[in-house]
Design a protein around this motif. Structure first.
Motif: not given
Ligand code: 7GP
Length: 841
Positions: A336, A135-136, A288-289, A374-375, A452, A572, A674-677, A338, A482
């Motif tokens: 995020d 997602g990110l 991821d996450n 993002h999380t 998001v 999750y 789930e922050a957004s999806g 990073h 988002n």
């Molecule tokens: C994701 C979130 O899990 C998702 O819900 C959201 O839609 C997306 O970011 C965009 O905002 N987060 C990641 O992919 C991730 O790795 C940790 O977050 C840094």
């Protein structure tokens, strides 16, 4: 801006300026020329790959002409620019997008046809640019599309990984990872061998007083690695703007490469140094996450932040403005945490190299940066060990400590009675070893922090960043829900639906203003329209069924209900809930009478997604899905009533086939996780309905399209904490139907039960952290409701049309405009060429 060509000679230059093709004939001419000269092929050995390459090179020329003009225009305009720093850009394929955005796909289709190729086959030759996890990374790609389409002066900055996200194969039901070497032929990047930046690591800090009595802080020695720029053109839709995505590649610095060693017979050592430098941009971390704290990852982060900042500053300095104007010229968004080191690096440059006083420098820094979270998952929040930073970036660690000191002093003055507060909000966590909490550093160094989706933005304010809301007040925290680009996710992925919509709305203008879709509501009772709508869905399902057959050997009935869950595999996100539900359905079918079976809508349960290579539980889920598929798909007694498919190697280009073909998609994360999806938005925009929890953007999707058009189930976010508590301290009751599913697994119906015991015992013995059992009953009942609803196709299609009509809010154009307004304070650039209307097909 000076020109390198003197005035009298410019006419000659302009006469021969490249213009790029605008017609079918010119497209053919350019493509054939590239195939024959650039690629040295001929009529006799031009395969589909060569046809793709020639086509891509012809379109690349087109883009680069507009790219040059855009850069020139933006330099002349001398306005604020936005820089989007992201370690991930999950771009997918570029050719189809380029053809549609410049409005020349029809010309290319006809042109290729006359040359003996089908455009669909040519497009498929391209390797996905898969520089992201999920997602990110895909959000960053949608943002670039919107920034260009809306004519913002924007740059993306990232790393040019030699290996993108691994390719996934399935062997005996297990995920196997294959390296994704994607650069053998990449026409979409321009190496800029003249744009290089030396980046320093290790070394030590020298503080001394110079001859004039000035305090000098100097970071000395260590190792130098060179960053080389690779530029990727980002075309906007229906506009002449082509923005830039600059990706950095690492190589040994010319000064560093030890020629003495090289000549004295230590050839191997010299080459080893070179390879060590190249390792920095070699591979995308496949998590991821999930944060893993590896040294090489920290090196990647600093390498990329330092190179990008120096590049940005170089551009700023050309305008000869004073430093205090920096935040009026530059907005940097941190995707995020990073890129959080960019905050520290800018402060270092201003204080150590530019001699600006600490507070004045810090004001410039905080006005420049914005941070997007993002999380809320604790395992994904970055923490770097203090000794590691000390070793790799000694000066930066000092600056982090100073930032923390001044911040904590401020907090102490504001909250003199709250002694615990200081420990709670300190950038340094007093653990063993000590760690730097990157999210706290990002908050302190930014002027805005955003989540998001609404629920997510509320959650960060009330949970992980609660203390910072007290300190800074609520205005520093904001929400930007988002969005997705309708160009790729409707027009490109689902051309027939896009065309049908355009035929009703009178134009393709909705692709630039997605709220225009609301006019579709006028046609929900139009019989012919509904019929066509349903036919398009069916055709998309036929296309997916063909892909499934060729990728897995499983033959599925396109008339069945396609139930899809595609996303990274994560506890999750609860793919385990889905597959347990499938087993429950299988057991139910086995117990049904012939009469009952006749009434049931046949279903295909489709899964796809990668597990991080080190995430055992996620890999076990993939294994179970495949084993359940083996049993169910070969059960003659069940036949078409149920099929279970795992599509290997889910990526952007597969998403473009899968998403338009779904009837129901699953967005079933534990509430609050789930922050957004964003795939939820893509599925609904393509006329699929969703089953989901009240989590992330599902909530806002429901608000927009209406509760009657969404299949909601499960516990609410505010109940999660109590439920978890009860699992451990109350008596933990497992749902009886779920227990039957577990019994079946334990019986060995799906092969060796031991293989799946960790999945089962996470729920039975380890507190069921993700509330699978709590939500199981509600999930299964909602699936039954879906069966019932699907029987009435007329009503189903109405829901589908109404939903699409109400999805205007979820375009990334709206989202980018919100960032521009509330965080970046930047306006789009006027682009005259836009008047030159293009046939957008
Ligand atoms: C994701 C979130 O899990 C998702 O819900 C959201 O839609 C997306 O970011 C965009 O905002 N987060 C990641 O992919 C991730 O790795 C940790 O977050 C840094």
């Amino acid at each position: 801006v000076e020109s390198s060509i003197p005035e009298p000679q410019r006419e000659a230059w302009k006469k021969y300026s490249a213009t790029g093709f605008k017609s079918k004939d010119d497209f053919q001419k350019e493509t054939v020329r590239h195939i024959e000269t650039t690629l040295a092929r001929s009529l006799f050995n031009c395969d589909e790959k060569a046809a793709y390459s020639g086509t891509a090179l012809a379109f690349r020329d087109r883009l680069i002409i507009d790219w040059n003009k855009t850069q020139q225009r933006q330099t002349f305009a001398d306005q604020k620019r936005i820089y989007y720093l992201s370690l991930e850009f999950l771009m997918g394929r570029a050719l189809d997008n380029a053809m549609l955005n410049v409005g020349l796909k029809t010309a290319a289709k006809e042109g290729l046809g006359e040359l003996g190729f089908r455009i669909e086959d040519v497009i498929q030759q391209e390797h996905d640019a898969a520089l992201g996890n999920g997602g990110l990374g895909r959000l960053a790609a949608c943002f670039l599309d919107s920034l260009a389409s809306l004519n913002y002066a924007a740059w993306g900055y990232g790393l040019r990984y030699r290996y993108g996200i691994f390719k996934q194969e399935i062997e005996n039901g297990y995920q196997v990872e294959i390296p994704d070497y994607w650069l053998d032929f990449n026409p979409w990047e321009f190496p800029r061998n003249d744009v290089t930046i030396d980046v320093q690591f290790y070394g030590w800090v020298n503080k001394y007083t110079d001859d004039e009595g000035k305090q000098i802080t100097s970071w000395q020695d260590g190792e130098i690695v060179t960053a080389v720029a690779y530029d990727v053109p980002i075309p906007g839709y229906g506009t002449a703007t082509v923005n830039n995505l600059r990706l950095w590649s690492s190589k040994a610095s010319a000064g560093e490469f030890d020629f003495a060693k090289f000549n004295s017979g230590e050839y191997e050592n010299a080459v080893a140094d070179e390879q060590r430098a190249e390792t920095i941009s070699a591979v995308l971390y496949p998590n991821d996450n999930m944060d893993r704290g590896k040294e090489l990852r920290l090196k990647q982060q600093y390498f990329w932040c330092a190179a990008s900042l120096h590049d940005i500053i170089r551009r700023f300095k050309k305008s000869k403005r004073p430093w205090k104007d920096f935040p009026e010229q530059v907005a940097i968004q941190l995707n995020d945490t990073h890129p959080t080191l960019a905050i520290v690096e800018l402060q270092r440059i201003l204080v150590d190299l530019e001699g600006i006083e600490w507070n004045a420098a810090w004001e410039i820094v905080t006005k420049t940066f914005g941070y997007t979270n993002h999380t809320v998952l604790p395992e994904a929040l970055e923490k770097w060990s203090v000794p590691l930073i000390q070793h790799l970036l000694p000066r930066h660690l000092q600056i982090i400590y100073d930032i923390n000191l001044y911040f904590l002093q401020q907090v102490e003055r504001r909250f003199p009675k709250d002694r615990d507060m200081l420990g709670r909000v300190s950038i340094i966590e007093e653990s063993q070893p000590k760690t730097v909490r990157m999210a706290y550093l990002a908050i302190i160094g930014s002027h805005k922090v955003n989540g998001v989706a609404e629920l997510h933005s509320d959650l960060i304010k009330t949970t992980i960043f609660k203390d910072f809301v007290k300190i800074y007040g609520p205005d520093k925290f904001t929400n930007v829900t988002n969005g997705i680009t309708p160009r790729r996710w409707l027009h490109q992925a689902n051309p027939r639906l896009s065309e049908l919509i355009a035929s009703k709305l009178g134009s393709y203008e909705f692709l630039k203003d997605l709220t225009l879709l609301n006019k579709l509501e006028n046609f929900v009772d139009d019989k012919d329209f509904k019929k066509e709508w349903a036919e398009i869905k069916y055709a998309n399902k036929v296309r997916l069924a063909q892909h499934i057959l060729s990728a897995t050997g499983i033959s599925v009935n396109p008339k069945a209900l396609f139930d899809v869950q595609v996303k990274r595999i994560h506890e999750y996100k609860r793919q385990q809930l889905n597959i347990f539900g499938v087993i429950h359905r299988y057991l139910a079918i086995k117990n049904m009478s012939a009469e009952e079976r006749k009434k049931l809508a046949p279903r295909v349960s489709i899964f796809g997604g990668k597990a991080a290579p080190g995430y055992w539980m996620a890999k076990t889920i993939i294994h179970l899905v495949n084993k359940v598929g083996d049993v169910v798909n070969n059960d003659k007694d069940v036949g078409d009533l149920l099929k279970v498919v795992f599509i290997p190697d889910y990526n952007v280009s597969k998403a473009e086939i899968i998403i338009p073909a779904s009837d129901i998609s699953e967005h079933i994360s534990t509430a609050g996780t789930e922050a957004s999806g964003t795939s939820n938005m893509k599925f609904v925009l393509n006329g699929g309905l969703v089953i989901g929890t009240l989590d992330g953007a599902n909530i806002e999707i429901t608000r927009e399209i209406g509760e009657q058009n969404v299949f909601l189930f499960g516990n609410l976010s505010e109940d999660v904490e109590d439920l978890r508590h009860n699992h451990f301290y109350g008596n933990h009751q497992i749902d009886p139907e779920l227990n039957k599913v577990f019994d079946e697994i334990k019986k060995g119906t799906f092969g060796d039960e031991g293989a799946f015991s960790s999945l089962v015992s996470a729920i039975l013995d380890h507190g069921d952290y993700y509330l699978v059992s709590d939500d199981f009953n509600s999930y299964c009942k909602t699936q039954d409701l879906i069966d019932e609803t699907y029987k009435n196709q007329d009503e189903w299609v109405s829901k589908s049309i109404t939903s699409v009509a109400r999805m205007g809010f979820f375009t990334s154009d709206r989202c980018i405009n919100e960032y521009a307004d509330s965080i970046w304070n930047i306006e789009p650039l006027q682009v005259k060429e836009e008047a030159e209307v293009r046939s957008r097909t």
